[in-house]
Design an enzyme around this catalytic site. Structure first.
Site, PDB file in Angstrom:
ATOM      1  N   LYS A 186       0.912  -1.216  -0.116  1.00 31.00           N
ATOM      2  CA  LYS A 186      -0.169   0.142  -0.008  1.00 31.00           C
ATOM      3  C   LYS A 186       0.850   1.505   0.030  1.00 31.00           C
ATOM      4  O   LYS A 186       2.007   1.240   0.174  1.00 31.00           O
ATOM      5  CB  LYS A 186      -1.096   0.054   1.401  1.00 31.00           C
ATOM      6  CG  LYS A 186      -1.805  -1.258   1.006  1.00 31.00           C
ATOM      7  CD  LYS A 186      -2.637  -1.207  -0.001  1.00 31.00           C
ATOM      8  CE  LYS A 186      -3.840  -2.297   0.161  1.00 31.00           C
ATOM      9  NZ  LYS A 186      -3.443  -3.591  -0.317  1.00 31.00           N
TER      10      LYS A 186
HETATM   11  C1  LIG Z   1      -9.490  -3.275  -1.884  1.00 34.53           C
HETATM   12  C2  LIG Z   1      -8.880  -3.979  -0.657  1.00 34.53           C
HETATM   13  N1  LIG Z   1      -9.709  -4.541   0.468  1.00 34.53           N
HETATM   14  C3  LIG Z   1      -9.196  -5.063   1.442  1.00 34.53           C
HETATM   15  C4  LIG Z   1      -7.857  -5.319   1.678  1.00 34.53           C
HETATM   16  C5  LIG Z   1      -7.426  -6.045   2.706  1.00 34.53           C
HETATM   17  O1  LIG Z   1      -6.431  -5.533   3.387  1.00 34.53           O
HETATM   18  P1  LIG Z   1      -5.241  -6.299   4.195  1.00 34.53           P
HETATM   19  O2  LIG Z   1      -4.428  -7.251   3.278  1.00 34.53           O
HETATM   20  O3  LIG Z   1      -4.657  -5.326   4.853  1.00 34.53           O
HETATM   21  O4  LIG Z   1      -5.976  -7.201   5.325  1.00 34.53           O
HETATM   22  C6  LIG Z   1      -6.988  -5.155   0.494  1.00 34.53           C
HETATM   23  C7  LIG Z   1      -5.530  -5.261   0.563  1.00 34.53           C
HETATM   24  O5  LIG Z   1      -4.836  -6.124   0.033  1.00 34.53           O
HETATM   25  C8  LIG Z   1      -7.426  -4.498  -0.634  1.00 34.53           C
HETATM   26  O6  LIG Z   1      -6.408  -3.946  -1.624  1.00 34.53           O
END
Ligand SMILES: Cc1ncc(COP(=O)(O)O)c(C=O)c1O
Length: 383
Positions: A186
């Site tokens: 990110k």
């Molecule tokens: C659109 C979206 N939603 C949810 C997530 C979930 O985040 P995390 O990987 O921190 O759990 C991500 C991350 O990859 C994402 O890109």
């Protein structure tokens, strides 16, 4: 900094030496899990979001699950969302026992097509989870008009849009719940992690309970548990990484925008549109340019996306797929979704390709990627 000859990944975090030194200090401090660094990180985030309550977590997945629980969403309820996202977006709906109801994307923005939401509402609909894919915000004016009209909660899956804005306001600084991810890819990272922006202190207190086993402490030795929480706390080591990232946000976003502009210029001069390559919306106002995603014209190519990726890889260029259409995963097909349900999301799911974009890249890298991709497409035109 990658040279022209080194392998260019599709993304790479930028972590400065002061942050690395700061992490070493935390490791030496004797307090390495959730503590003062998490508190400091939450305070900075709250400041960034205009004073709204914010809590930090160990992912941008549990943040959405917890928001759904705080909103009282569970069995018998439906939640509208997009089929073109990381599967976390809809998995959290299943995790709380509710049903995800997909609505197709707008092929231009690749985000939820807001014009299609109202036709998908039923008496069981309780919430919308919009996703700002690649950092391009969903139209917040239209989104909240629909949500208010039908008394729906909104859990903004802003995992990718930290640093994006809507009409000059930071995403997360207004609206209902906003969930962010600080995963390594990110724009701002804590390696793994996330944060949830909430509406008021009672919601924030509930978020704390869901974050750590439902526990509420009082005095020196008081402890009570009234709900089933999980183990979702962020460590101080991770929070220190996040604290070292925040001061770079503006510079990272500005650099990503410059690189995105360079992609547009390159693709224009290489006449990529004449090959049918579908570019993202050229938004330099709202988007944080989390990713630069193109959609390959499958009907014009003799190569599959996988073969295009293999050719890029052979030239030292990484590319990613974000994402296959969720409703076609076996788990979701078992719930009744089928191929043909959402044609735009399915086309994007088969053909979308994430090209390298990260702050330490150079415009020469951009030129190399664009030239390689266009050459591959030129050589793969069906006659
Ligand atoms: C659109 C979206 N939603 C949810 C997530 C979930 O985040 P995390 O990987 O921190 O759990 C991500 C991350 O990859 C994402 O890109």
């Amino acid at each position: 900094m990658p040279s022209a000859k080194s392998y260019l990944p599709f993304t790479r975090p930028s972590i400065d030496d002061a942050t690395i030194a700061g992490v070493a200090e935390v490791l030496r401090s004797g307090w390495i899990t959730s503590g003062p660094q998490v508190k400091a990180f939450e305070a900075k985030l709250s400041e960034y979001f205009g004073g709204r309550p914010v809590r930090a977590f160990n992912s941008g997945t549990c943040t959405m699950e917890i928001a759904l629980r705080i909103a009282g969403i569970g069995p018998g309820h439906e939640v509208i969302t997009t089929p073109l996202s990381w599967v976390a977006t809809s998995n959290v709906v299943l995790a709380v026992g509710a049903r995800p109801v997909f609505v197709d994307i707008d092929p231009a923005t690749r985000n939820l097509d807001l014009a299609k939401i109202e036709a998908a509402l039923t008496p069981a609909t309780r919430a919308i989870i919009p996703v700002d894919l690649s950092g391009l915000p969903v139209d917040r004016d239209r989104l909240y008009t629909i949500a208010h009209r039908h008394k729906l909660r909104v859990i903004e899956d802003a995992a990718q849009s930290f640093g994006s804005t809507w009409r000059g306001k930071r995403i997360g600084s207004f609206g209902d719940f906003a969930s962010f991810s600080f995963h390594a890819n990110k724009n701002i990272t804590t390696i793994e992690g996330g944060c949830l922006v909430l509406n008021d202190e009672p919601e924030a207190k509930l978020a704390e309970q869901y974050r750590l086993q439902g526990v509420v402490r009082s005095g020196h030795d008081g402890m009570e548990v009234e709900l089933v929480g999980g183990k979702f706390n962020l460590t101080d080591v991770a929070a220190r990484v996040g604290l070292g990232q925040l001061p770079h946000l503006n510079e990272f976003t500005a650099r990503r925008r410059e690189l995105a502009r360079a992609y547009f210029a390159q693709f224009e001069s290489l006449r990529a549109a004449s090959l049918g390559l579908h570019l993202p919306i050229a938004d330099f106002t709202h988007s944080n340019w989390h990713m630069f995603q193109v959609v390959l014209p499958e009907e014009r190519l003799s190569l599959t996306r996988s073969e295009v990726m293999a050719k890029l890889h052979a030239e030292g260029i990484g590319a990613g797929v974000h994402y296959p259409a969720i409703h076609l995963f076996a788990l979701y097909q078992r719930l009744g979704w089928r191929s043909g349900n959402f044609l735009h999301a399915e086309y994007a799911g088969r053909n979308i390709l994430t090209l390298p974009l990260f702050p330490a890249m150079t415009t020469d890298d951009v030129a190399r990627v664009a030239t390689s991709l266009v050459t591959i497409l030129q050589n793969a035109q069906r006659s």
